[in-house]
Design an enzyme around this catalytic site. Structure first.
Site, PDB file in Angstrom:
ATOM      1  NE  ARG A  15      68.919  16.080  28.835  1.00  0.00           N
ATOM      2  CZ  ARG A  15      70.163  16.272  29.278  1.00  0.00           C
ATOM      3  NH1 ARG A  15      70.836  15.263  29.791  1.00  0.00           N
ATOM      4  NH2 ARG A  15      70.739  17.455  29.192  1.00  0.00           N
ATOM      5  CG  ASP A  37      72.313  16.280  26.437  1.00  0.00           C
ATOM      6  OD1 ASP A  37      73.139  15.883  27.281  1.00  0.00           O
ATOM      7  OD2 ASP A  37      72.365  17.410  25.916  1.00  0.00           O
ATOM      8  CD  GLU A  52      77.291  12.406  36.887  1.00  0.00           C
ATOM      9  OE1 GLU A  52      76.278  12.148  36.210  1.00  0.00           O
ATOM     10  OE2 GLU A  52      77.931  13.453  36.762  1.00  0.00           O
ATOM     11  CG  ASP A  53      74.545  10.868  33.012  1.00  0.00           C
ATOM     12  OD1 ASP A  53      75.096  11.514  33.929  1.00  0.00           O
ATOM     13  OD2 ASP A  53      74.423  11.331  31.863  1.00  0.00           O
ATOM     14  N   GLY A 105      71.530  14.491  33.458  1.00  0.00           N
ATOM     15  CA  GLY A 105      71.724  13.174  32.843  1.00  0.00           C
ATOM     16  C   GLY A 105      71.271  11.972  33.652  1.00  0.00           C
ATOM     17  CB  VAL A 135      77.113   6.816  24.520  1.00  0.00           C
ATOM     18  CG1 VAL A 135      77.995   5.703  23.979  1.00  0.00           C
ATOM     19  CG2 VAL A 135      77.688   7.358  25.831  1.00  0.00           C
ATOM     20  CG  ASP A 189      83.716  11.981  28.822  1.00  0.00           C
ATOM     21  OD1 ASP A 189      84.934  11.924  28.619  1.00  0.00           O
ATOM     22  OD2 ASP A 189      82.896  12.048  27.890  1.00  0.00           O
ATOM     23  CE  LYS A 209      82.247   8.545  26.620  1.00  0.00           C
ATOM     24  NZ  LYS A 209      82.202   9.811  25.850  1.00  0.00           N
TER      25      LYS A 209
HETATM   26  C1  PRP Z   1      77.400  15.135  31.643  1.00  0.00           C
HETATM   27  C2  PRP Z   1      77.135  13.942  32.527  1.00  0.00           C
HETATM   28  C3  PRP Z   1      78.109  14.134  33.669  1.00  0.00           C
HETATM   29  C4  PRP Z   1      79.274  14.838  33.018  1.00  0.00           C
HETATM   30  C5  PRP Z   1      80.382  13.850  32.781  1.00  0.00           C
HETATM   31  O1  PRP Z   1      76.701  16.223  32.131  1.00  0.00           O
HETATM   32  O2  PRP Z   1      75.809  13.894  32.963  1.00  0.00           O
HETATM   33  O3  PRP Z   1      77.558  14.925  34.707  1.00  0.00           O
HETATM   34  O4  PRP Z   1      78.798  15.365  31.769  1.00  0.00           O
HETATM   35  O5  PRP Z   1      81.465  14.435  32.101  1.00  0.00           O
HETATM   36  P1  PRP Z   1      82.852  14.753  32.806  1.00  0.00           P
HETATM   37  O6  PRP Z   1      83.292  13.514  33.535  1.00  0.00           O
HETATM   38  O7  PRP Z   1      83.753  15.085  31.647  1.00  0.00           O
HETATM   39  O8  PRP Z   1      82.666  15.922  33.732  1.00  0.00           O
HETATM   40  P2  PRP Z   1      76.483  17.566  31.290  1.00  0.00           P
HETATM   41  O9  PRP Z   1      77.436  18.617  31.765  1.00  0.00           O
HETATM   42  O10 PRP Z   1      76.478  17.274  29.822  1.00  0.00           O
HETATM   43  O11 PRP Z   1      75.043  18.007  31.763  1.00  0.00           O
HETATM   44  P3  PRP Z   1      73.684  17.154  31.682  1.00  0.00           P
HETATM   45  O12 PRP Z   1      73.789  16.080  32.726  1.00  0.00           O
HETATM   46  O13 PRP Z   1      72.634  18.152  31.992  1.00  0.00           O
HETATM   47  O14 PRP Z   1      73.572  16.592  30.291  1.00  0.00           O
END
Ligand code: PRP
Length: 187
Positions: A174, A168, A108-109, A53, A162, A112, A140
């Protein structure tokens, strides 16, 4: 060729609308880059991006950094192709750099639930860095269940789904150049 900036976006049977514009992203990311320049003046930090991300945010952020700096990546996955976290972090790529004694900035992006960052900070701190700070483009706060360190946030957002700008849904979206929010709030 222009960046991909549609007003609306359809993906996996859901519709999305613009939530954070390219102009808002550009302005905030320039500020975050300037923060790094100030906080790490005289140092040589290593920016650690969390794949997938964060790759677009990191790329734009790093081009505002004017002090010597390095980059490396972890690859984690907790969401798979779903909108809700699986609750389990899978580590798909480790760091290549030796971060012992280094100043690490985790990029980080989105934070959550905080599960990924909770896992990652333990892994990073085990490697003996001189310092660790966390910078996330999105947070968030109402969804965050883990008591994780977060030093700099681009935008605090409510618990909405989002995508875009690296984020994604089922691996799609993305490539959007701004952040979009889902139209249905049934989730
Ligand atoms: C997403 C995002 C963070 C994580 C946040 O990654 O990039 O790394 O989730 O969520 P959390 O705080 O609940 O752990 P994802 O696992 O979807 O992988 P990606 O980055 O490859 O999309």
């Amino acid at each position: 060729m222009a960046l991909y900036l549609p007003d609306t976006y359809e993906c996996n049977g859901e519709s999305f609308r613009v939530y954070i514009t390219k102009a808002q992203l550009d302005q905030r990311i320039a500020e975050l880059g300037e923060l790094i320049n100030t906080e790490y003046a005289g140092k040589r930090p290593i920016l650690v991006g969390i794949l997938n991300g964060s790759f677009i945010f990191l790329a734009d952020l790093m081009r505002h950094v004017t002090i010597p700096c390095e980059v490396d990546f972890y690859k984690l996955s907790s969401y798979g192709d779903e909108k809700v976290s699986s609750g389990k972090v899978t580590e798909r790529k480790e760091l290549d750099a030796d971060i012992e004694g280094r100043h690490v900035i985790v990029i980080e992006d989105i934070i959550d639930t905080g599960l990924s960052m909770d896992y990652l900070l333990k892994r990073i701190k085990d490697q003996g860095p001189a310092s660790v700070r966390v910078m996330t483009l999105l947070h968030k706060p109402d969804a965050t269940k883990y008591d994780v360190q977060i030093d700099h946030v681009g935008f605090e957002i409510p618990t909405l789904f989002v995508l875009g700008y690296g984020l994604d849904y089922g691996q799609e979206g993305r490539n959007l150049a701004q952040i979009y929010v889902i139209n249905s709030h049934a989730d």
